[in-house]
Design a protein around this motif. Structure first.
Motif, mmCIF file in Angstrom:
data_model
loop_
_atom_site.group_PDB
_atom_site.id
_atom_site.type_symbol
_atom_site.label_atom_id
_atom_site.label_comp_id
_atom_site.label_asym_id
_atom_site.label_seq_id
_atom_site.Cartn_x
_atom_site.Cartn_y
_atom_site.Cartn_z
ATOM 1 N N ILE A 1 0.826 -1.200 0.000
ATOM 2 C CA ILE A 1 0.000 0.000 0.000
ATOM 3 C C ILE A 1 0.867 1.259 0.000
ATOM 4 C CG2 ILE A 1 -1.680 1.336 1.367
ATOM 5 C CD1 ILE A 1 -2.694 -1.359 2.424
ATOM 6 N N GLY A 2 0.487 2.233 -0.797
ATOM 7 C CA GLY A 2 1.153 3.533 -0.771
ATOM 8 C C GLY A 2 0.285 4.510 -0.010
ATOM 9 N N LEU A 3 0.881 5.219 0.950
ATOM 10 C CA LEU A 3 0.132 6.204 1.717
ATOM 11 C C LEU A 3 0.701 7.571 1.351
ATOM 12 C CD1 LEU A 3 -1.905 6.842 4.008
ATOM 13 C CD2 LEU A 3 -0.076 6.422 5.643
ATOM 14 N N VAL B 1 3.307 0.044 -5.800
ATOM 15 C CA VAL B 1 2.219 -0.388 -4.916
ATOM 16 C C VAL B 1 0.990 -0.906 -5.670
ATOM 17 C CG1 VAL B 1 3.003 1.354 -3.257
ATOM 18 C CG2 VAL B 1 0.981 1.818 -4.641
ATOM 19 N N ASP B 2 0.133 -1.654 -4.945
ATOM 20 C CA ASP B 2 -1.116 -2.175 -5.526
ATOM 21 C C ASP B 2 -2.291 -1.266 -5.203
ATOM 22 O OD1 ASP B 2 0.494 -4.546 -5.725
ATOM 23 O OD2 ASP B 2 -0.134 -5.052 -3.683
ATOM 24 N N ARG B 3 -2.114 -0.496 -4.130
ATOM 25 C CA ARG B 3 -3.241 0.304 -3.651
ATOM 26 C C ARG B 3 -2.710 1.602 -3.060
ATOM 27 N NH1 ARG B 3 -6.474 -1.744 1.753
ATOM 28 N NH2 ARG B 3 -7.604 0.171 2.196
ATOM 29 N N ILE B 4 -3.433 2.680 -3.305
ATOM 30 C CA ILE B 4 -2.998 3.975 -2.775
ATOM 31 C C ILE B 4 -4.066 4.532 -1.846
ATOM 32 C CG2 ILE B 4 -2.459 6.386 -3.348
ATOM 33 C CD1 ILE B 4 -1.316 5.466 -5.968
ATOM 34 N N ILE C 1 12.343 -4.154 -1.026
ATOM 35 C CA ILE C 1 11.117 -4.241 -0.219
ATOM 36 C C ILE C 1 10.026 -4.973 -0.996
ATOM 37 C CG2 ILE C 1 9.257 -2.868 0.822
ATOM 38 C CD1 ILE C 1 11.505 -0.768 1.447
ATOM 39 N N LYS C 2 9.932 -4.681 -2.279
ATOM 40 C CA LYS C 2 8.933 -5.345 -3.123
ATOM 41 C C LYS C 2 9.191 -6.858 -3.160
ATOM 42 C CE LYS C 2 5.628 -5.344 -6.302
ATOM 43 N NZ LYS C 2 4.316 -4.736 -6.143
#
Lengths: 285, 283
Positions: free
Chosen positions: A36-38, A211-214, A186-187
């Motif tokens: 996830i990207g925040l 990322v898969d989701r933001i 990390i990936k």
């Protein structure tokens, strides 16, 4: 197995003149194994949010569940929580302190009360996972380069074997190759071990790539929560809240404006290349 | 002579172990020659540890050369009695805004520099006002710096430097800790100072897209300048930059990838408009 935030609010300085609502009614579900990207501008509530996930901050309202249990209940073992939800702060290399790299990484697992042998095995594995070369294990962490130091600091958290790994701008100040190496590592780790990774970043290009989701935070609220290509379609709104889309998005928009493409879902260079190539092929054929 | 001139500059430091025994010598700067003309916008790229910051610290006399020297407006940085004058001419802005702001109120912070130069009170306030206007922070003059965003804080740091009336500003990774908006604000402020006020800018950065408008780009590796040229020339050398642990802007990278696929697209494309034009021409 997941993290769930239910109506989480956090107000700093309640009952004072300086009252600030850093989080407002945040609802999120973070299942296992996601990357996830925040994102969010400075002061949008990202840091406050991640500090809730391992119990460093308690919500002023609302509940956080980790694997079905309320982490802020009196009887909940928060020490264990902190080993399961690992947090790598900004500039984590400032927290290195031991005489050797290896000892530094041992510090965390040792504090979990594990046997010496297990501690060392974990440190070894974590250093490998973070991409630290073996010949550096017995050097002083202070003699390493910036990128290497940062890997050692990340290894320190990995040695706790977390199920959720939160990284607050792990690539700030690193050169482009250093950025790619750390994020690539990390990936790879995330794919192999299926842990959940939450990456806080100011680089839209990095977020799009990995990322898969933001999750987009703005003024303490979740503004968007979707796949990168969906979130970056809203680039105008992102700009309004101090963010942007990756450069690729803007490039593809120019192609659309020129009537070259009708639409684009590309957020990475690879995707953009494919879209342009397939358009040219169609035009020819 | 240019405003900044480095001649055979070298800087060495001694590495010591825990007990203070000498372990070896690191040559962080190794024979750098460069000349920067007044009014230019210069970018310096290089991987971590390539010597960029060490070079920058010589330009405002924070470090003393081991060999060779740097001249700032003709003044030799090795001359102890010139140090203050050099620092006033060549101001420096660092990565972390929180380490550079000392005042309780924005305008006090900006006034700190000229006050230390012994500037008259009335003139200090004039300078504070013009400096804050130059970076677009005048309306925040009565605010506490603590409440500002990263980009705003960094612009206050820049205003603090401008208030000393420098001829040249060295920005050492000023955007590394900022969000996209903050990055834009700081780069815009730097460009405006260059174009409107004619201040020479030396920008050190890891963000390739920030340097496409620079007059010249210097690339450093192992303490040496290994490439120098206009952005277009430098970014035409994608593979070489990769080997130096650097990158190119995304648009340049995309153009490069398309070229590798056999499309007739020139190297060194720096803007999306150029790329669209190039692709349009393909039959």
């Amino acid at each position: 197995m997941s993290l769930i935030l239910e109506n989480v609010s956090h107000i700093y300085g309640e009952d004072t003149d300086m009252v600030v609502a850093a989080l407002k009614e945040v609802n999120l579900e973070i299942p296992d194994g996601q990357f996830i990207g925040l994102i969010g501008h400075t002061g949008s509530g990202k840091s406050t949010l991640i500090q809730h996930l391992n119990g460093l901050l308690q919500p002023t309202k609302g509940t956080i569940y980790f694997n079905g249990q309320d982490i802020n209940e009196k009887s909940y073992n928060r020490k264990e929580l902190r080993s399961k939800v690992g947090l790598v702060f900004q500039y984590p290399e400032h927290q290195l302190f031991e005489v050797t790299v290896f000892q530094d990484v041992c510090f965390g697992p040792k504090n979990l009360g594990l046997e010496q042998k297990e501690v060392e095995m974990r440190a070894y594995k974590a250093l490998k996972q973070a991409g630290v070369k073996e010949e550096l294990f017995y050097h002083s962490p202070f003699d390493l380069s910036g990128g290497q130091k940062r890997r050692v600091a990340i290894a320190g958290v990995l040695a706790m074997e977390p199920q959720v790994l939160i990284l607050d701008e792990p690539t700030a100040g690193l050169d482009p190759a250093g950025r790619d190496e750390i994020l690539g590592q990390i990936k790879k780790l995330q794919k192999e071990t299926k842990i959940t990774v939450i990456l806080v970043s100011h680089s839209m290009e990095d977020v799009a790539e990995y990322v898969d989701r933001i999750i987009v935070m703005n003024r303490g609220e979740v503004l968007f929560d979707d796949m990168p290509k969906e979130v970056f379609k809203e680039y105008k709104k992102l700009e309004e809240v101090g963010l942007a889309a990756p450069q690729v998005t803007y490039i593809m928009n120019s192609f659309i404006k020129e009537g070259f493409l009708t639409s684009s879902e590309a957020t990475t260079i690879q995707e953009a290349k494919e879209e342009i190539l397939s358009f040219l092929k169609k035009k020819k054929g | 002579m240019g405003i900044v001139k480095a001649v055979q500059l070298a800087f060495e430091y001694i590495r010591r172990d825990e007990e203070g025994n000498v372990e070896g010598i690191t040559r962080a700067i190794d024979g750098v020659n460069l000349e920067i003309e007044e009014g230019q916008f210069i970018a310096v790229l290089g991987h971590n540890g390539s010597g960029k910051s060490t070079l920058a610290k010589h330009i405002n006399a924070l470090l003393h050369p081991t060999e060779g020297t740097v001249y700032v407006e003709g003044m030799d940085v090795r001359e102890a009695d010139k140090v203050w004058e050099i620092r006033q001419r060549a101001g420096m802005v660092f990565q972390n805004p929180d380490n550079q702001i000392i005042g309780q109120v924005v305008e006090e912070d900006v006034g700190f520099g000229p006050e230390n130069l012994g500037v008259e009170t009335k003139t200090i306030w004039e300078r504070v006002e013009e400096s804050l206007r130059a970076v677009g922070m005048y309306e925040f003059r009565k605010h506490s710096p603590n409440k500002l965003s990263g980009g705003q804080k960094q612009r206050v740091s820049i205003a603090g430097v401008i208030a000393m009336h420098p001829k040249c500003i060295i920005l050492d990774e000023p955007t590394a800790m900022l969000d996209p908006n903050g990055r834009k604000e700081v780069i815009r402020a730097a460009k405006a100072l260059n174009q409107v006020e004619g201040i020479t800018i030396i920008l050190i950065t890891h963000y390739m897209e920030e340097v496409i408008h620079a007059d010249y780009v210097y690339v450093m590796d192992q303490g040496k300048v290994v490439m120098k040229g206009k952005p277009k020339e430098i970014f035409s050398r994608v593979e070489e930059l990769r080997k130096l642990r650097l990158d190119v802007p995304q648009v340049t990278q995309l153009a490069h990838e398309l070229r590798k696929e056999g499309l007739d697209i020139p190297e060194g494309i720096l803007t999306k408009e150029e790329l669209v034009e190039a692709v349009k021409k393909i039959k």
